[in-house]
Motif scaffolding. Structure first.
Motif, mmCIF file in Angstrom:
data_model
loop_
_atom_site.group_PDB
_atom_site.id
_atom_site.type_symbol
_atom_site.label_atom_id
_atom_site.label_comp_id
_atom_site.label_asym_id
_atom_site.label_seq_id
_atom_site.Cartn_x
_atom_site.Cartn_y
_atom_site.Cartn_z
ATOM 1 N N PRO A 139 6.970 104.877 10.418
ATOM 2 C CA PRO A 139 8.734 103.502 10.124
ATOM 3 C C PRO A 139 8.772 102.583 10.480
ATOM 4 O O PRO A 139 7.454 102.200 11.338
ATOM 5 C CB PRO A 139 9.333 104.729 11.292
ATOM 6 C CG PRO A 139 8.437 105.525 12.111
ATOM 7 C CD PRO A 139 7.225 105.911 11.044
ATOM 8 N N TYR A 140 9.018 101.882 10.047
ATOM 9 C CA TYR A 140 8.628 100.280 10.582
ATOM 10 C C TYR A 140 10.609 99.874 11.034
ATOM 11 O O TYR A 140 10.267 98.309 11.437
ATOM 12 C CB TYR A 140 8.564 99.449 9.026
ATOM 13 C CG TYR A 140 9.504 99.806 8.388
ATOM 14 C CD1 TYR A 140 10.923 98.067 7.675
ATOM 15 C CD2 TYR A 140 9.153 100.153 6.858
ATOM 16 C CE1 TYR A 140 11.422 98.966 7.464
ATOM 17 C CE2 TYR A 140 10.353 100.104 6.247
ATOM 18 C CZ TYR A 140 11.052 99.149 6.133
ATOM 19 O OH TYR A 140 12.062 99.299 4.935
ATOM 20 N N TYR A 141 11.006 100.260 11.090
ATOM 21 C CA TYR A 141 12.511 99.696 11.522
ATOM 22 C C TYR A 141 13.503 101.030 11.988
ATOM 23 O O TYR A 141 13.688 102.101 11.115
ATOM 24 C CB TYR A 141 13.050 99.138 10.624
ATOM 25 C CG TYR A 141 13.768 98.250 11.005
ATOM 26 C CD1 TYR A 141 14.095 96.910 11.080
ATOM 27 C CD2 TYR A 141 15.666 98.856 10.871
ATOM 28 C CE1 TYR A 141 15.183 95.881 12.326
ATOM 29 C CE2 TYR A 141 16.894 97.808 11.329
ATOM 30 C CZ TYR A 141 16.801 96.502 12.343
ATOM 31 O OH TYR A 141 17.055 95.903 12.516
ATOM 32 N N GLU A 142 14.144 100.531 12.988
ATOM 33 C CA GLU A 142 14.993 102.202 13.114
ATOM 34 C C GLU A 142 16.655 101.360 13.383
ATOM 35 O O GLU A 142 16.725 100.228 13.500
ATOM 36 C CB GLU A 142 14.680 103.025 14.897
ATOM 37 C CG GLU A 142 15.586 103.711 15.197
ATOM 38 C CD GLU A 142 15.345 104.066 16.686
ATOM 39 O OE1 GLU A 142 15.995 104.366 17.521
ATOM 40 O OE2 GLU A 142 14.272 104.456 16.645
ATOM 41 N N GLU A 262 -0.801 96.827 10.951
ATOM 42 C CA GLU A 262 -2.199 95.686 11.851
ATOM 43 C C GLU A 262 -0.478 94.452 11.734
ATOM 44 O O GLU A 262 -0.332 93.862 12.200
ATOM 45 C CB GLU A 262 -2.739 95.576 10.709
ATOM 46 C CG GLU A 262 -3.131 93.426 10.515
ATOM 47 C CD GLU A 262 -4.160 93.197 9.648
ATOM 48 O OE1 GLU A 262 -3.913 92.448 8.750
ATOM 49 O OE2 GLU A 262 -5.192 93.820 9.963
ATOM 50 N N MET A 263 0.167 94.483 10.501
ATOM 51 C CA MET A 263 2.000 93.638 10.838
ATOM 52 C C MET A 263 2.333 94.041 12.152
ATOM 53 O O MET A 263 2.562 92.894 12.786
ATOM 54 C CB MET A 263 2.406 93.941 9.829
ATOM 55 C CG MET A 263 1.719 93.398 7.745
ATOM 56 S SD MET A 263 2.849 93.220 6.830
ATOM 57 C CE MET A 263 4.332 92.126 7.309
ATOM 58 N N MET A 264 2.854 95.003 12.058
ATOM 59 C CA MET A 264 3.171 96.022 13.245
ATOM 60 C C MET A 264 2.881 95.109 14.841
ATOM 61 O O MET A 264 3.037 94.357 15.977
ATOM 62 C CB MET A 264 3.521 96.923 13.082
ATOM 63 C CG MET A 264 4.417 97.462 12.355
ATOM 64 S SD MET A 264 5.787 97.234 11.894
ATOM 65 C CE MET A 264 7.320 97.972 13.217
ATOM 66 N N ASP A 265 1.312 95.239 15.011
ATOM 67 C CA ASP A 265 0.411 94.944 15.974
ATOM 68 C C ASP A 265 0.096 93.681 16.578
ATOM 69 O O ASP A 265 0.064 92.753 17.212
ATOM 70 C CB ASP A 265 -0.648 95.145 16.094
ATOM 71 C CG ASP A 265 -1.087 97.191 16.115
ATOM 72 O OD1 ASP A 265 0.056 97.571 16.768
ATOM 73 O OD2 ASP A 265 -1.874 97.915 15.562
ATOM 74 N N ASP A 266 0.193 92.202 15.347
ATOM 75 C CA ASP A 266 0.601 90.750 15.650
ATOM 76 C C ASP A 266 1.865 90.363 15.713
ATOM 77 O O ASP A 266 1.194 89.187 15.338
ATOM 78 C CB ASP A 266 -0.750 90.917 14.015
ATOM 79 C CG ASP A 266 -0.583 90.852 12.870
ATOM 80 O OD1 ASP A 266 0.783 91.011 13.052
ATOM 81 O OD2 ASP A 266 -1.528 90.187 12.122
ATOM 82 N N THR A 268 3.654 89.910 13.381
ATOM 83 C CA THR A 268 3.786 89.634 11.631
ATOM 84 C C THR A 268 4.810 89.689 11.530
ATOM 85 O O THR A 268 5.851 89.142 10.494
ATOM 86 C CB THR A 268 3.183 89.565 10.658
ATOM 87 O OG1 THR A 268 1.451 88.938 11.081
ATOM 88 C CG2 THR A 268 3.811 88.751 8.922
ATOM 89 N N PHE A 269 5.901 91.009 11.556
ATOM 90 C CA PHE A 269 6.713 92.151 10.672
ATOM 91 C C PHE A 269 7.854 91.127 11.985
ATOM 92 O O PHE A 269 8.997 90.854 11.404
ATOM 93 C CB PHE A 269 6.457 93.447 11.480
ATOM 94 C CG PHE A 269 7.722 94.056 11.045
ATOM 95 C CD1 PHE A 269 8.504 93.914 9.796
ATOM 96 C CD2 PHE A 269 9.196 94.762 12.105
ATOM 97 C CE1 PHE A 269 9.315 94.644 9.144
ATOM 98 C CE2 PHE A 269 9.834 95.323 11.619
ATOM 99 C CZ PHE A 269 10.073 95.570 10.198
ATOM 100 N N GLU A 270 7.350 91.060 13.451
ATOM 101 C CA GLU A 270 8.779 91.002 14.635
ATOM 102 C C GLU A 270 9.577 89.017 13.576
ATOM 103 O O GLU A 270 10.150 89.260 14.069
ATOM 104 C CB GLU A 270 8.285 90.548 16.175
ATOM 105 C CG GLU A 270 8.687 89.914 16.834
ATOM 106 C CD GLU A 270 8.115 89.692 18.154
ATOM 107 O OE1 GLU A 270 9.324 89.436 18.975
ATOM 108 O OE2 GLU A 270 7.657 91.281 18.184
ATOM 109 N N GLU A 271 8.229 88.281 13.588
ATOM 110 C CA GLU A 271 8.720 86.631 12.701
ATOM 111 C C GLU A 271 9.552 87.261 11.641
ATOM 112 O O GLU A 271 9.617 86.590 11.305
ATOM 113 C CB GLU A 271 7.297 86.416 12.432
ATOM 114 C CG GLU A 271 5.908 85.767 13.591
ATOM 115 C CD GLU A 271 4.995 85.087 13.530
ATOM 116 O OE1 GLU A 271 5.047 84.717 12.417
ATOM 117 O OE2 GLU A 271 4.361 84.713 15.260
ATOM 118 N N LEU A 272 8.771 88.055 10.760
ATOM 119 C CA LEU A 272 9.808 88.348 9.443
ATOM 120 C C LEU A 272 11.042 89.351 9.930
ATOM 121 O O LEU A 272 12.248 87.983 9.064
ATOM 122 C CB LEU A 272 8.411 89.475 8.304
ATOM 123 C CG LEU A 272 9.271 89.782 7.123
ATOM 124 C CD1 LEU A 272 8.561 90.871 6.511
ATOM 125 C CD2 LEU A 272 10.717 90.592 6.997
#
Length: 312
Positions: A139-142, A262-266, A268-272
């Motif tokens: 999962p990427y979003y709640e 990797e996106m969640m850890d670095d 990138t996803f937060e910025e997106l």
């Protein structure tokens, strides 16, 4: 600062709603795509048939472009959290981005399993039995569910206040599942409920006073109420999670999952997410709403939306 999607409701509906209406006329596999746009498709599924890239090194993408800020149409192009997420994940996983298909939400699982595309990024919750039909990424979003109302209309403070009101939701979504629960609990009756194929149609019916309330995913509800005569009356806590979906026999999901992690850890996803939702939108758990800010708990989680087709 979050992106400003919709200056007003009519602009929003002109951009996205027309696409949703077009999708109503063409069901998957019915031989008609339900619109006259030059989308590069003609098979009614939103699947590219224009000789675009294909093969194991290419991942064809799909969404339902009627669900801001996750996926919507701006000047004929798909934009949103899910659009950027999917393309970044595919590239980081070492694959080529294929064509995009934009179809009704309720048809996404069916057409994915019919090999019309390879990956679905459409704010899709990992519930409603979908996990038995597709393979989900991590999962990427709640998010939760929200009850939307007109600022000048009925002001329910909790679920019990919905009794006797006309309530809408998008069909085949977790929002509809919440309405069905309220019917089972006899808060609402079958006659009180109005299902909609497209989320934008439900929002328009609420604005036009055909409905008294709409149940929708919280993040999307906050997006469409911004700057118009709509607000979130209260929240139904469901804690549902969005994930990317692929076919159960697609081994590339392992690479996709690694890229997503990797996106969640670095960061990138937060910025997106911050680009579309603002700095406080990282988890989707934003309890500051425009209405009475009441919260209702519900431990049953469910899923999400939409229509038409576009290729890039």
């Amino acid at each position: 600062m979050a992106r400003d999607f919709d200056v007003d409701r009519r602009t929003y509906l002109a951009t996205v709603g027309a696409a949703g209406v077009a999708g109503l006329a063409g069901c998957p596999g019915d031989g008609g795509n339900g619109n006259d746009d030059d989308t590069g498709t003609d098979d009614g599924t939103g699947t590219p048939d224009d000789g675009g890239p294909s093969g194991e090194d290419v991942i064809r993408l799909a969404t339902a472009g009627d669900f801001p800020p996750f996926a919507t149409l701006e000047e004929g192009a798909l934009v949103g959290v899910d659009v950027d997420l999917a393309e970044t994940v595919v590239e980081r996983a070492g694959y080529e981005i294929g064509t995009w298909a934009d179809i009704r939400f309720e048809a996404l699982v069916q057409e994915l399993n019919a090999d019309q595309f390879d990956l679905v990024a459409a704010a899709m919750s990992t519930s409603l039995g979908r996990e038995e039909e597709v393979a989900f990424s991590a999962p990427y979003y709640e998010t939760d569910q929200a009850v939307l109302v007109r600022s000048s209309g009925e002001q329910p403070a909790d679920e019990s206040d919905l009794e006797g009101l006309f309530v809408g939701a998008q069909a085949a979504t977790t929002s509809e599942a919440e309405v069905e629960r309220l019917i089972e609990e006899e808060v609402l009756t079958e006659d009180d409920y109005r299902p909609f194929v497209d989320f934008t149609n439900a929002v328009e019916a609420l604005s036009d006073e055909t409905l008294d309330a709409v149940v929708a995913d919280l993040t999307v509800g906050e997006a469409v109420t911004d700057g118009v005569d709509l607000e979130v009356a209260f929240i139904i806590e469901t804690g549902e999670e969005y994930a990317l979906a692929m076919r159960t026999d697609d081994d590339r999901l392992e690479d996709v999952d690694a890229a997503l992690s990797e996106m969640m850890d670095d960061g990138t996803f937060e910025e997106l997410v911050a680009e579309y939702l603002g700095e406080n939108g990282e988890t989707g758990q934003n309890n500051e709403t425009n209405g009475s800010n009441q919260t209702t708990e519900n431990n049953e989680t469910n899923g999400n939306n939409q229509s038409t087709e576009i290729n890039e």
